[in-house]
Design a protein around this motif. Sequence first.
Motif, mmCIF file in Angstrom:
data_model
loop_
_atom_site.group_PDB
_atom_site.id
_atom_site.type_symbol
_atom_site.label_atom_id
_atom_site.label_comp_id
_atom_site.label_asym_id
_atom_site.label_seq_id
_atom_site.Cartn_x
_atom_site.Cartn_y
_atom_site.Cartn_z
ATOM 1 N N TRP A 147 -4.107 5.556 -1.982
ATOM 2 C CA TRP A 147 -3.052 4.726 -2.564
ATOM 3 C C TRP A 147 -3.216 3.292 -2.086
ATOM 4 C CZ3 TRP A 147 0.658 1.769 -0.154
ATOM 5 C CH2 TRP A 147 1.684 1.271 -0.965
ATOM 6 N N MET A 148 -3.180 2.346 -3.044
ATOM 7 C CA MET A 148 -3.294 0.921 -2.719
ATOM 8 C C MET A 148 -2.101 0.190 -3.337
ATOM 9 S SD MET A 148 -7.368 0.448 -3.531
ATOM 10 C CE MET A 148 -7.382 -1.267 -2.984
ATOM 11 N N ILE B 198 -8.273 6.747 -6.710
ATOM 12 C CA ILE B 198 -7.625 5.565 -6.151
ATOM 13 C C ILE B 198 -6.552 5.110 -7.128
ATOM 14 C CG2 ILE B 198 -7.899 3.163 -5.450
ATOM 15 C CD1 ILE B 198 -10.815 3.780 -4.824
ATOM 16 N N TYR C 166 -3.974 2.021 -7.883
ATOM 17 C CA TYR C 166 -3.492 0.680 -7.546
ATOM 18 C C TYR C 166 -2.093 0.536 -8.115
ATOM 19 C CZ TYR C 166 -2.481 -4.232 -7.469
ATOM 20 O OH TYR C 166 -1.842 -5.434 -7.252
ATOM 21 N N GLY D 246 -0.446 -6.184 -0.050
ATOM 22 C CA GLY D 246 -1.618 -5.346 0.177
ATOM 23 C C GLY D 246 -1.450 -4.313 1.266
ATOM 24 N N ARG E 66 -4.471 6.680 2.887
ATOM 25 C CA ARG E 66 -5.445 7.681 2.442
ATOM 26 C C ARG E 66 -4.969 9.072 2.850
ATOM 27 N NH1 ARG E 66 -10.378 4.394 1.648
ATOM 28 N NH2 ARG E 66 -11.417 6.324 0.985
ATOM 29 N N THR F 149 -2.905 0.077 2.182
ATOM 30 C CA THR F 149 -3.671 1.247 1.774
ATOM 31 C C THR F 149 -3.266 2.453 2.608
ATOM 32 O OG1 THR F 149 -5.576 -0.124 1.169
ATOM 33 C CG2 THR F 149 -5.986 2.226 1.466
#
Length: 325
Positions: A262-263, A223, A225, A53, A57, A55
Amino acid sequence: MTESLLETASTIAPSQGRDRHWEWQYLDLMRQIWEHGDERVDRTGIGTRSICGATIRFDLSGGQMPLLTTKRVFWKTASREMLWFLTGETNIRPLCAQGVEIWTDWPLDRYRKATGEDIARADFSRRIVEDEGFAAEWGDLGPVYGKQWVDWPVYEPAGDGLYRKRAQGVNQVAEVIASLRANPGSRRHIIEGWNVAELDAMALPPCHKTYQFHVANGRLSCILYQRSCDLGLGFAFNMWSLALLTRMFAQQCDLEPGEAVWMGGDVHLYLNHASLVEEQLSRTPSGEARLEIARRPDSIFDYRIEDFTVSGYAPQGHISAPVAV
C-alpha cells in the motif's frame, strides 16, 4: 496534542513486538502524522494533519490477511464493497440491500440539500431498497470505481468530427487477468480509476486509484497507490480490499499470493478523530487473521461473500469516529 496522547505514544517501545507484527507499521504512521503532520483546512472543512507519502507492506503467504487487531474491522462489509465494485454497479441500492452503508452518506447529503427534507439515514436507505424509482433518482454515485474498472468509456469517430460512445467500454479487470496469464512479466498489469474526464460526475473521485500487479517466482503481488487516505477510518478497509483482490487474482491466474503493498499520497488524520487516535495508540497488536477461499469460481466476477472465511481474528473493541463527507 493532548498530554494523555503524548504519554500514550511514549509508552510504546520497540521491545513490545514492533518487529513481530505488521500492524506496527500502521501505528507508527498514525503517531507520525498526529505528532508531526501538517495541519490544514481540507475539503470537508473539518481539518486534518497530513503527510506526503507512506508505504506499508504485508506478506500474504500462508493465507495471512492484513486485518487491524487494535480495533475491530468489519471485513465482510469491505468484501461486499469489493464484490460490488467488480459488478460495475454505481448505485448504492445493492449495498443497502445487504446492510452496507459506507456509501450512503454522499447520496443522502445530496438528497437533503436538494429537497430540504431532514430524512434519517435509516429511512433513506430503506426507501432506496424498497423504491426502485427513488433509488434510480437518488442512489446513483456517478461513474465511480466499478464503472471505471469494468467499463472505462471509449469514444469512436462518428463522422463530421463527432464521436460516439461505444456501447461497451474497456473491462480493465478482465484485460489484466488475461494479461497476467499470457504475459506475467509485463509491467502493464494496471487497473486505473482516475478518469479525468469523468471526475466531476462522481460523488467522490477515487481515493484508491491505481492498482499494479507484479509476478515473481510464481507469486502475485499488488501495489495500490492511494491518492488520499483517511488513516483513522478508511485505511483498514483499503488494506483489506487490496489483499482480498490480490488473493482473488492470484487464484484466477494459478499463482501464489505474494505481497500487498500500500502506497499513500496525502495520508491524513482528521482533527475530530483525537479520541480514536489516542485509544488506538494505547493498544498493542496481537494475533493474526487468515483467509480461506472456499471455491474457485469460473471468473473473477463470480465470487460471492459466502466464498470467504476468516479464522484467527480476535480484535480489540471497535472504535467509532465520525465520517467526513
